[in-house]
Design a protein around this motif. Sequence first.
Motif, PDB file in Angstrom:
ATOM      1  N   GLY A   1       0.205  -9.627  -5.731  1.00  0.00           N
ATOM      2  CA  GLY A   1       0.496 -10.589  -6.783  1.00  0.00           C
ATOM      3  C   GLY A   1       1.917 -10.494  -7.298  1.00  0.00           C
ATOM      4  O   GLY A   1       2.721  -9.675  -6.831  1.00  0.00           O
ATOM      5  N   PRO A   2       2.258 -11.346  -8.273  1.00  0.00           N
ATOM      6  CA  PRO A   2       3.628 -11.409  -8.799  1.00  0.00           C
ATOM      7  C   PRO A   2       4.094 -10.101  -9.441  1.00  0.00           C
ATOM      8  O   PRO A   2       5.285  -9.809  -9.447  1.00  0.00           O
ATOM      9  CB  PRO A   2       3.556 -12.521  -9.851  1.00  0.00           C
ATOM     10  N   GLN A   3       3.165  -9.327 -10.038  1.00  0.00           N
ATOM     11  CA  GLN A   3       3.526  -8.057 -10.657  1.00  0.00           C
ATOM     12  C   GLN A   3       2.920  -6.893  -9.879  1.00  0.00           C
ATOM     13  O   GLN A   3       1.833  -7.013  -9.321  1.00  0.00           O
ATOM     14  CB  GLN A   3       2.996  -7.983 -12.096  1.00  0.00           C
ATOM     15  N   ARG A   4       3.622  -5.789  -9.834  1.00  0.00           N
ATOM     16  CA  ARG A   4       3.086  -4.551  -9.275  1.00  0.00           C
ATOM     17  C   ARG A   4       2.571  -3.718 -10.446  1.00  0.00           C
ATOM     18  O   ARG A   4       3.283  -2.930 -11.059  1.00  0.00           O
ATOM     19  CB  ARG A   4       4.166  -3.806  -8.488  1.00  0.00           C
ATOM     20  N   LEU A   5       1.301  -3.949 -10.778  1.00  0.00           N
ATOM     21  CA  LEU A   5       0.742  -3.414 -12.012  1.00  0.00           C
ATOM     22  C   LEU A   5       0.711  -1.892 -12.019  1.00  0.00           C
ATOM     23  O   LEU A   5       0.941  -1.264 -13.062  1.00  0.00           O
ATOM     24  CB  LEU A   5      -0.660  -3.977 -12.240  1.00  0.00           C
TER      25      LEU A   5
ATOM     26  N   VAL B   1       0.867  -1.179   0.000  1.00  0.00           N
ATOM     27  CA  VAL B   1       0.000   0.000   0.000  1.00  0.00           C
ATOM     28  C   VAL B   1       0.906   1.230   0.000  1.00  0.00           C
ATOM     29  O   VAL B   1       1.671   1.449   0.943  1.00  0.00           O
ATOM     30  CB  VAL B   1      -0.945   0.023   1.208  1.00  0.00           C
ATOM     31  N   THR B   2       0.849   1.997  -1.071  1.00  0.00           N
ATOM     32  CA  THR B   2       1.746   3.126  -1.250  1.00  0.00           C
ATOM     33  C   THR B   2       0.985   4.322  -1.820  1.00  0.00           C
ATOM     34  O   THR B   2      -0.202   4.217  -2.152  1.00  0.00           O
ATOM     35  CB  THR B   2       2.901   2.773  -2.216  1.00  0.00           C
ATOM     36  N   GLU B   3       1.699   5.445  -1.961  1.00  0.00           N
ATOM     37  CA  GLU B   3       1.125   6.619  -2.615  1.00  0.00           C
ATOM     38  C   GLU B   3       1.616   6.647  -4.050  1.00  0.00           C
ATOM     39  O   GLU B   3       2.812   6.514  -4.319  1.00  0.00           O
ATOM     40  CB  GLU B   3       1.555   7.898  -1.901  1.00  0.00           C
TER      41      GLU B   3
ATOM     42  N   ALA C   1      -8.410   8.152  -5.288  1.00  0.00           N
ATOM     43  CA  ALA C   1      -8.114   9.527  -4.880  1.00  0.00           C
ATOM     44  C   ALA C   1      -9.281  10.409  -5.271  1.00  0.00           C
ATOM     45  O   ALA C   1     -10.061  10.091  -6.177  1.00  0.00           O
ATOM     46  CB  ALA C   1      -6.837  10.038  -5.536  1.00  0.00           C
ATOM     47  N   ARG C   2      -9.373  11.533  -4.590  1.00  0.00           N
ATOM     48  CA  ARG C   2     -10.382  12.521  -4.961  1.00  0.00           C
ATOM     49  C   ARG C   2      -9.753  13.518  -5.922  1.00  0.00           C
ATOM     50  O   ARG C   2      -8.678  14.072  -5.650  1.00  0.00           O
ATOM     51  CB  ARG C   2     -10.909  13.236  -3.731  1.00  0.00           C
ATOM     52  N   GLY C   3     -10.411  13.709  -7.043  1.00  0.00           N
ATOM     53  CA  GLY C   3      -9.897  14.640  -8.037  1.00  0.00           C
ATOM     54  C   GLY C   3      -8.528  14.228  -8.537  1.00  0.00           C
ATOM     55  O   GLY C   3      -8.287  13.061  -8.847  1.00  0.00           O
ATOM     56  N   THR C   4      -7.612  15.177  -8.575  1.00  0.00           N
ATOM     57  CA  THR C   4      -6.272  14.921  -9.105  1.00  0.00           C
ATOM     58  C   THR C   4      -5.229  14.738  -8.007  1.00  0.00           C
ATOM     59  O   THR C   4      -4.029  14.810  -8.270  1.00  0.00           O
ATOM     60  CB  THR C   4      -5.838  16.069 -10.026  1.00  0.00           C
ATOM     61  N   ALA C   5      -5.675  14.484  -6.796  1.00  0.00           N
ATOM     62  CA  ALA C   5      -4.740  14.258  -5.694  1.00  0.00           C
ATOM     63  C   ALA C   5      -3.948  12.978  -5.917  1.00  0.00           C
ATOM     64  O   ALA C   5      -4.351  12.097  -6.686  1.00  0.00           O
ATOM     65  CB  ALA C   5      -5.496  14.180  -4.369  1.00  0.00           C
ATOM     66  N   ALA C   6      -2.788  12.862  -5.253  1.00  0.00           N
ATOM     67  CA  ALA C   6      -2.000  11.636  -5.328  1.00  0.00           C
ATOM     68  C   ALA C   6      -2.824  10.487  -4.762  1.00  0.00           C
ATOM     69  O   ALA C   6      -3.394  10.596  -3.673  1.00  0.00           O
ATOM     70  CB  ALA C   6      -0.706  11.788  -4.556  1.00  0.00           C
ATOM     71  N   PRO C   7      -2.914   9.357  -5.464  1.00  0.00           N
ATOM     72  CA  PRO C   7      -3.810   8.276  -5.027  1.00  0.00           C
ATOM     73  C   PRO C   7      -3.161   7.357  -3.996  1.00  0.00           C
ATOM     74  O   PRO C   7      -1.935   7.230  -3.918  1.00  0.00           O
ATOM     75  CB  PRO C   7      -4.073   7.517  -6.329  1.00  0.00           C
ATOM     76  N   LEU C   8      -4.015   6.708  -3.228  1.00  0.00           N
ATOM     77  CA  LEU C   8      -3.601   5.592  -2.392  1.00  0.00           C
ATOM     78  C   LEU C   8      -3.687   4.346  -3.251  1.00  0.00           C
ATOM     79  O   LEU C   8      -4.735   4.051  -3.826  1.00  0.00           O
ATOM     80  CB  LEU C   8      -4.513   5.460  -1.176  1.00  0.00           C
ATOM     81  N   VAL C   9      -2.585   3.599  -3.349  1.00  0.00           N
ATOM     82  CA  VAL C   9      -2.490   2.476  -4.271  1.00  0.00           C
ATOM     83  C   VAL C   9      -2.316   1.181  -3.492  1.00  0.00           C
ATOM     84  O   VAL C   9      -1.419   1.064  -2.657  1.00  0.00           O
ATOM     85  CB  VAL C   9      -1.307   2.659  -5.246  1.00  0.00           C
ATOM     86  N   HIS C  10      -3.207   0.220  -3.760  1.00  0.00           N
ATOM     87  CA  HIS C  10      -3.108  -1.136  -3.208  1.00  0.00           C
ATOM     88  C   HIS C  10      -2.666  -2.064  -4.329  1.00  0.00           C
ATOM     89  O   HIS C  10      -3.220  -2.011  -5.437  1.00  0.00           O
ATOM     90  CB  HIS C  10      -4.469  -1.601  -2.676  1.00  0.00           C
TER      91      HIS C  10
END
Length: 376
Positions: A329-333, A262-264, A317-326
């Motif tokens: 799996g084998p690849q970080r898509l 879980v990253t930005e 994310a809301r609007g154009t803010a930096a998203p929270l990314v989950h």
Amino acid sequence: MIWNTHAAHLADEATDDGSRWRPLVANTPRHVFVPRWWERQDGTWTLCAPRPDNEAWLHGAYRDRSLITRVGPLHADHAGPDDHPEGRPTSSATLPSLVVQMFQHGRLQDGQDLLEVGTGSGYGTALAAKRLGENRVTSLDVDPYLIDAARDRLGSLGLKPTLAAVDATGPIDGEYDRIMATVGVRPVPPSWLGALRTGGRLVATIAGTSLIIEAVKRFDGTAYGRIAWERAGFMPTRTGDDYAPLPDGLLEAAKTGEGEAVTEGQFPVLDVGEAWDVASMLELLAPGVQTGYSQDANGTRTAWMAHPDGSWARAVARGTAAPLVHQSGPQRLWDVLDGIRSYWLEHGELPVRGARVLITPDGRTRLARGDWRVTL
């Protein structure tokens, strides 16, 4: 039933003034080839069939758009008004302007033999048979019903090109001056180069992308060309009634799961499906990936990706803010996607359009532009 006015209007939309294809479109009854189709209404596939108000039905049949004729294993021809199939589209009647565009990429000339891969409704086959002569056109489709239906419908117009129910990724009989595919492939099947005469021209799209390959066969058995600047997208080839589904639970995980990482994210949430060049690059690097996107009333944007190997990613994310990314799996898509977007910012464009193409006799397809390389 008067269809000529509708066909003439379609010709105005789908062809240019002076095009040799214009009178062919204007004089080919599309409704004969696509009498019934599926439309997506409120998330549900619903049958569109002839109604008492035939003008409305004809208007739909002659719009310059693709008409979905099969969802999963269910043909619209075999469906009733209460049928609402689930799954992915597995056959369609391509929008006529794109059919014409693909033929134009093929640079068809009188006296040439054409192999069309992906008969579908048979409408494009009819245009080709009128342009070159029925004895010069061979059309293949993996679906026996589509071949039988197209043969009958072509026959009703007095056209008898060669049709065959064949998995075109396997052996192909005959030799041809032109091969034009309205299905996506990855890589180009070796049998296609074997069936293409030296100097012959191949036009096809890479499965899952909007990339059109234009290549000419050389004396050494390879084919060389470029990715066209125009875009086109077709359903990928299949060998059975339907495409293989993603692993059980993967879509649900992509939409709601916590994720191993879980990253930005670096960039705003993107609707990948509407960013054609980005989507094409993503498919080249992570073949088979599926994407989705939604936005709620509060402006919260959500994008997800899932891959047959079990990888998935979701960014919120809301609007154009930096998203929270989950991601899991084998690849970080999402990292793959961010890498594509970084390349774009660094170079000003993505390398896929206009890339050189080399296809070897074993079917390996190599793309190159500048220092960028990829082999399918």
